[in-house]
Write an enzyme that holds these catalytic residues in place. Sequence first.
Site, PDB file in Angstrom:
ATOM      1  N   LYS A  56     -20.327 -14.465  20.929  1.00  0.00           N
ATOM      2  CA  LYS A  56     -18.968 -14.856  21.326  1.00  0.00           C
ATOM      3  C   LYS A  56     -18.679 -16.311  20.942  1.00  0.00           C
ATOM      4  O   LYS A  56     -17.853 -16.981  21.562  1.00  0.00           O
ATOM      5  CB  LYS A  56     -18.788 -14.671  22.849  1.00  0.00           C
ATOM      6  CG  LYS A  56     -18.872 -13.232  23.343  1.00  0.00           C
ATOM      7  CD  LYS A  56     -17.706 -12.368  22.863  1.00  0.00           C
ATOM      8  CE  LYS A  56     -16.423 -12.672  23.586  1.00  0.00           C
ATOM      9  NZ  LYS A  56     -16.400 -12.250  24.978  1.00  0.00           N
ATOM     10  N   ARG A 104     -14.574  -9.205   8.522  1.00  0.00           N
ATOM     11  CA  ARG A 104     -15.281 -10.356   9.110  1.00  0.00           C
ATOM     12  C   ARG A 104     -15.687 -11.356   8.015  1.00  0.00           C
ATOM     13  O   ARG A 104     -16.819 -11.834   7.963  1.00  0.00           O
ATOM     14  CB  ARG A 104     -16.498  -9.904   9.897  1.00  0.00           C
ATOM     15  CG  ARG A 104     -16.168  -9.193  11.189  1.00  0.00           C
ATOM     16  CD  ARG A 104     -15.814 -10.138  12.314  1.00  0.00           C
ATOM     17  NE  ARG A 104     -16.977 -10.720  12.961  1.00  0.00           N
ATOM     18  CZ  ARG A 104     -16.916 -11.713  13.843  1.00  0.00           C
ATOM     19  NH1 ARG A 104     -15.744 -12.241  14.162  1.00  0.00           N
ATOM     20  NH2 ARG A 104     -18.008 -12.193  14.397  1.00  0.00           N
ATOM     21  N   GLY A 152      -7.381  -9.932   7.104  1.00  0.00           N
ATOM     22  CA  GLY A 152      -6.341  -9.249   7.866  1.00  0.00           C
ATOM     23  C   GLY A 152      -6.099  -9.934   9.184  1.00  0.00           C
ATOM     24  O   GLY A 152      -5.134 -10.672   9.372  1.00  0.00           O
ATOM     25  N   CYS A 188      -4.205  -6.906  18.120  1.00  0.00           N
ATOM     26  CA  CYS A 188      -3.836  -6.309  16.835  1.00  0.00           C
ATOM     27  C   CYS A 188      -4.094  -4.806  16.839  1.00  0.00           C
ATOM     28  O   CYS A 188      -3.298  -4.033  17.368  1.00  0.00           O
ATOM     29  CB  CYS A 188      -4.575  -7.013  15.703  1.00  0.00           C
ATOM     30  SG  CYS A 188      -6.368  -7.174  15.976  1.00  0.00           S
ATOM     31  N   GLN A 247       0.841  -1.188   0.000  1.00  0.00           N
ATOM     32  CA  GLN A 247       0.000   0.000   0.000  1.00  0.00           C
ATOM     33  C   GLN A 247       0.881   1.244   0.000  1.00  0.00           C
ATOM     34  O   GLN A 247       1.902   1.293   0.682  1.00  0.00           O
ATOM     35  CB  GLN A 247      -0.902   0.033   1.228  1.00  0.00           C
ATOM     36  CG  GLN A 247      -2.077  -0.915   1.158  1.00  0.00           C
ATOM     37  CD  GLN A 247      -3.084  -0.650   2.261  1.00  0.00           C
ATOM     38  OE1 GLN A 247      -2.734  -0.254   3.373  1.00  0.00           O
ATOM     39  NE2 GLN A 247      -4.360  -0.879   1.974  1.00  0.00           N
ATOM     40  N   TYR A 268      -9.299   7.944   5.987  1.00  0.00           N
ATOM     41  CA  TYR A 268      -7.960   8.477   5.723  1.00  0.00           C
ATOM     42  C   TYR A 268      -8.057   9.622   4.725  1.00  0.00           C
ATOM     43  O   TYR A 268      -9.142   9.975   4.255  1.00  0.00           O
ATOM     44  CB  TYR A 268      -7.038   7.365   5.225  1.00  0.00           C
ATOM     45  CG  TYR A 268      -6.638   6.390   6.301  1.00  0.00           C
ATOM     46  CD1 TYR A 268      -5.869   6.789   7.385  1.00  0.00           C
ATOM     47  CD2 TYR A 268      -7.050   5.055   6.260  1.00  0.00           C
ATOM     48  CE1 TYR A 268      -5.509   5.894   8.388  1.00  0.00           C
ATOM     49  CE2 TYR A 268      -6.695   4.156   7.259  1.00  0.00           C
ATOM     50  CZ  TYR A 268      -5.924   4.580   8.318  1.00  0.00           C
ATOM     51  OH  TYR A 268      -5.576   3.708   9.310  1.00  0.00           O
ATOM     52  N   ARG A 306      -8.306   0.657  -2.149  1.00  0.00           N
ATOM     53  CA  ARG A 306      -9.046   0.195  -0.971  1.00  0.00           C
ATOM     54  C   ARG A 306     -10.199   1.169  -0.779  1.00  0.00           C
ATOM     55  O   ARG A 306      -9.993   2.364  -0.539  1.00  0.00           O
ATOM     56  CB  ARG A 306      -8.116   0.193   0.233  1.00  0.00           C
ATOM     57  CG  ARG A 306      -8.708  -0.393   1.503  1.00  0.00           C
ATOM     58  CD  ARG A 306      -8.625  -1.898   1.534  1.00  0.00           C
ATOM     59  NE  ARG A 306      -8.614  -2.407   2.907  1.00  0.00           N
ATOM     60  CZ  ARG A 306      -9.029  -3.617   3.243  1.00  0.00           C
ATOM     61  NH1 ARG A 306      -9.469  -4.438   2.327  1.00  0.00           N
ATOM     62  NH2 ARG A 306      -8.978  -4.019   4.494  1.00  0.00           N
ATOM     63  N   ALA A 323      -5.221 -21.207  29.041  1.00  0.00           N
ATOM     64  CA  ALA A 323      -3.783 -21.131  29.346  1.00  0.00           C
ATOM     65  C   ALA A 323      -3.187 -22.527  29.464  1.00  0.00           C
ATOM     66  O   ALA A 323      -2.095 -22.801  28.938  1.00  0.00           O
ATOM     67  CB  ALA A 323      -3.548 -20.339  30.631  1.00  0.00           C
ATOM     68  N   CYS A 335      -9.772 -16.436  14.529  1.00  0.00           N
ATOM     69  CA  CYS A 335      -9.750 -15.062  15.034  1.00  0.00           C
ATOM     70  C   CYS A 335     -11.011 -14.885  15.866  1.00  0.00           C
ATOM     71  O   CYS A 335     -12.113 -15.237  15.425  1.00  0.00           O
ATOM     72  CB  CYS A 335      -9.729 -14.075  13.862  1.00  0.00           C
ATOM     73  SG  CYS A 335     -10.091 -12.363  14.313  1.00  0.00           S
TER      74      CYS A 335
END
Length: 660
Positions: free
Chosen positions: A444, A311, A333, A364, A109, A176, A224, A407, A357
Amino acid sequence: MTFPYASLLQPLQIGKLTIKNRFCVGPLTLPSLHGPFGEFSENGLAYFEERAKGGFGLIFTGAFHPDTLVDPVHPLDSKQPLKAPKSFQRSAVELLERLDAYGAKMMPQVSMGYGRNALGCFCPSEIPYYHDPARIAPALTKDQIKQKIDQMIATAVLLKQCGFPGIEVHAMHWGYLLDQFAMTFMNHRTDEYGGALENRLRCAREILDGVKAACGSDFVVSMRLALKSYIKGYNHPSLHGEDEVGRTLEEGLEIAKRLEAYGYDCLSVDFGQYDSFYYAAPPCYMEKGRVLPLAKAAKEAVKIPILCGGRMNDPDLAAQAVAEGSIDGIVLGRPSLADPAYPQKVAMGCPEDIRPCIGCNQGCIGALKIGRRAGCAVNPQAAREASFDLTPAAVKKNVLVVGGGVAGMEAARCAALRGHKVTLCEAGNQLGGNLIPAGAHDFKKELNELNQWYQRQLKKLDVEIELGAKLDAQAVLYHKPDAVVLAVGAAPVVPKVPGIERENVVDCVTALTGKDLPGENILVVGGGLVGCETALGYAQADKHVTILEALPDILSAGIPVPEMNSSMLRDLLAEQNVSLKTGARLTCVTETGAVATAADGTEEAIPADHIVLAVGFASRPSLAQELQGAGVAVYQVGDGGKVGSVMTAIGSAYTVGRQL
């Protein structure tokens, strides 16, 4: 029978560039991937190579590290596109050689700048900064605009000299600078760069014309593009897109058509901007594929390829969308952070082995926004592949892991991968620990997927699992371990107030894993992340819900909640009419509800059929002291050492596991 993911594995033509499949690594700005002069660091080289090895056909880099952006802060900081072009070029040539071995292509990019998204930057017009709306950003002059465009073209030339086949223009999304130019809400100019849509797109056109003239027509240029902004005003998101003041879908589609007419070879589409951050970086509360109807509309409007991100980490959903012609490819991503081998596992017919993810944004983008090391909550190796990997153990050990939460499972996985003999003992009758109650909400469910992923990995690694094994120190030593990893987790805190033992009181773990609460009025005590998510779950089940929080605001205690998650959660609570009572503590439980006391001593009776306690967690008792002097190395990981989150639990377990 046709392979269900065949559509994702077909080649894709973008201009004169052939991509081997429909999987793209999304652009992520990760500082550790770059060295001090803008070159790709050793971690950067390893990061991108790992994703090429994992099967991605096209890799987009994030907009270069701030030191290498065309314009990080000032409008005219340098005529050089990079700090040290030769250093960058050497690293880029090496990277491309590595990627070529796997048949992967890369398009960096190139950014015109942050605009109002970063303090100190210049904008199309004098408009408020995102992070500090009280401050007004200065406007660019026409000469400054042209110099920035020239710098972008010079950067593209350098990238072509390095061997890159194309670039992506960053970006008419996320609010942006180019996005700001394109929106009447932010562009109030009266010269040729403002007013009509054609003028507001002039920068995008001049960038493309300059790049194609300097690099040739075969040099691929993508844009983009956010198809809709989802904002009601500055710093004011629109949950369902109503009262749009930014970009409507209709205008987004018109922009897509014009970008195609200008000669852009590809559009990588999504939605949202910083002011609607939960669309730009969708958290777990947003359903997967929500962007697809917009992307499909863009696909119907243009003939150039449409790549879709946001997503899209569901291979079945993605394969269907590509097969139906709704999109041409998917941009992953955050999922590419969680699992670099995502495409390879799909191609092998093993999508269940993809590490999910979880949409937490903590490791992130959320980490990046608060100045912490950016990586991935579920993959501690992400963005430091060259320096924090797992290597075979020189001496094989007998490792005992006590506790089967996230854990404990991560510690067992890492130890087994290194070649140790691992036994995992869990006091309960199932693995998962607090992933189980946390994954009870429909929004979730990725936590359930993560739990199942761990269990599959442990089975493949032949980790011996003992359920219903509540160990004391003697039982631990009976296993004759060389090393013990204590991952005993944490339990809900129960405040000591009168009436807390009543039957209408339940802790959040019991509430989420037990029978449904039959009453209509639910009081959730504690307005942290667990409390707010618990309240949302009950509200979505048509309960009347109140949150009682001792601090002045909800989502204030504990580990910081990333702003996109916090913002969407707040808007969802408001939509569900959840009542917020802040600045008051629970002081008594009664037969009909509870009594809350404010800081000034004022008491209020709150009617409730059931009271759910979500005031925090405390580490469970540890065996560490009892094992002192027993001749065995002892480590504590996860919430048993310090109460945190899924990210901190996995991170601590990985850190210990890679050194056992």
